[in-house]
Write an enzyme that holds these catalytic residues in place. Structure first.
Site: not given
Ligand SMILES: NC(=O)c1ccc[n+]([C@@H]2O[C@H](COP(=O)([O-])OP(=O)(O)OC[C@H]3O[C@@H](n4cnc5c(N)ncnc54)[C@H](OP(=O)(O)O)[C@@H]3O)[C@@H](O)[C@H]2O)c1
Length: 284
Positions: A11, A13, A36, A62, A101, A125, A129, A150
């Site tokens: 993903g 991050l 998974d 997410t 988050t 969401y 979380k 963000w």
């Molecule tokens: N982005 C933000 O602004 C933000 C803010 C606060 C907290 N966070 C937290 O930070 C973390 C990383 O976020 P990110 O922005 O990197 O999100 P992201 O780009 O959506 O990355 C999440 C990864 O987890 C994978 N995933 C989803 N469901 C899964 C499953 N059942 N088993 C294994 N892998 C799975 C996704 O694969 P697919 O793409 O194939 O679904 C994706 O590669 C998350 O926990 C999110 O809640 C993010």
């Protein structure tokens, strides 16, 4: 060398944090479809086979609007998936690090949230979380919860807010951006270093890991356009009432890194400086 197992490693991050962790640890990063996190048996078997010292759990559903529309799917990924990872940590004796988050808070506070404010999520969401956090607290002995907000990053692969605003602004005209929702814009590169630092600390618990300061989406968009040097586009502030989205967004999502500062770890710079370095070094 200590070992770290990362879920959701492909993903946004994950792509920033895995290279940083690889300087300090041996790292195994997994993602869909390989492992998974909703599959308790697969998670347990893979984590036990690697036998890590720490598991960094990033895998999550997410998309906040999709979570609102499909709450059972969100609960399975965010709560049960996190529970599965926590159980594997307990079984193997690994510490657990979880990225959560600012949407665990209800957004009614006038100022940025600190780690000692009470969670009260208003969206599916945010709720799922937070339920993930509670699963970890009830299962794991040693855990870190990193709340962030963000996120921007990804460089040439960026398809999120920063890249979208730059694309739209370059087309010229007017952009209507919400000015009544506030967050802490945070660069994944800075967050990655912060996570790596905290995973080496003995003090566990909740940490707000965000770039310093707060902004509305409108202020963030104005700063993006200014840094990128794009002329000929007007950014117009508008109320969020103009957009009918499935998931409610808290008015205030911004956080302060109170616990980092208590520990003397003032490592998170202002979001404007981070955004400036991100845009000038990777996007233009
Ligand atoms: N982005 C933000 O602004 C933000 C803010 C606060 C907290 N966070 C937290 O930070 C973390 C990383 O976020 P990110 O922005 O990197 O999100 P992201 O780009 O959506 O990355 C999440 C990864 O987890 C994978 N995933 C989803 N469901 C899964 C499953 N059942 N088993 C294994 N892998 C799975 C996704 O694969 P697919 O793409 O194939 O679904 C994706 O590669 C998350 O926990 C999110 O809640 C993010």
């Amino acid at each position: 060398m200590k070992k770290v197992y990362v879920t959701g490693g492909a993903g946004n991050l994950g792509k920033a944090v895995v290279p940083v962790l690889s300087s300090f640890y041996e790292v195994r990063a997994t993602d869909l479809p390989e492992v998974d996190v909703r599959d308790a048996g697969a998670v347990m078997a893979d984590i036990a086979a690697y036998n890590p010292d720490i598991v960094l759990h990033l895998a999550s559903m997410t998309d906040v609007d999709r979570c609102e529309l499909f709450p059972d799917e969100a609960s399975l990924a965010n709560r049960i998936g996190t529970r599965n990872v926590a159980l594997a940590c307990r079984e193997t004796g690994a510490a657990m690090a979880y990225v959560s988050t600012g949407m665990i808070y209800n957004g009614c506070k006038r100022h940025p949230y600190i780690e000692y404010d009470k969670p009260d999520p208003i969206s599916v969401y945010g709720r799922t979380k937070y339920e993930g956090e509670l699963e970890i607290r009830s299962i794991c002995e040693r855990f870190y919860i990193f709340n962030t907000c963000w996120l921007f990053g990804g460089g040439k692969e960026d398809r999120k807010f920063v890249a979208k605003i730059m694309d739209l602004a370059e087309k010229g005209g007017e952009l209507r951006i919400v000015d009544d929702k506030f967050g802490s814009p945070t660069w994944t590169a800075d967050l990655a270093k912060c996570i790596a630092t905290l995973m080496g600390q003995p003090e566990t618990g909740r940490y707000h890991c965000v770039n310093a300061g707060q902004a509305s989406r409108y202020e963030l968009a104005k700063e993006i356009v200014r840094i990128a040097g794009i002329d000929g586009c007007r950014i117009i502030p508008v109320s969020s009432d103009n957009f009918d989205l499935p998931a409610p967004r808290p008015r205030m999502e911004a956080m302060a890194d109170y616990n980092l500062r208590l520990m003397g770890l003032n490592i998170m710079r202002d979001w404007r400086e981070a955004l400036g370095e991100y845009i000038t070094t990777t996007l233009i």
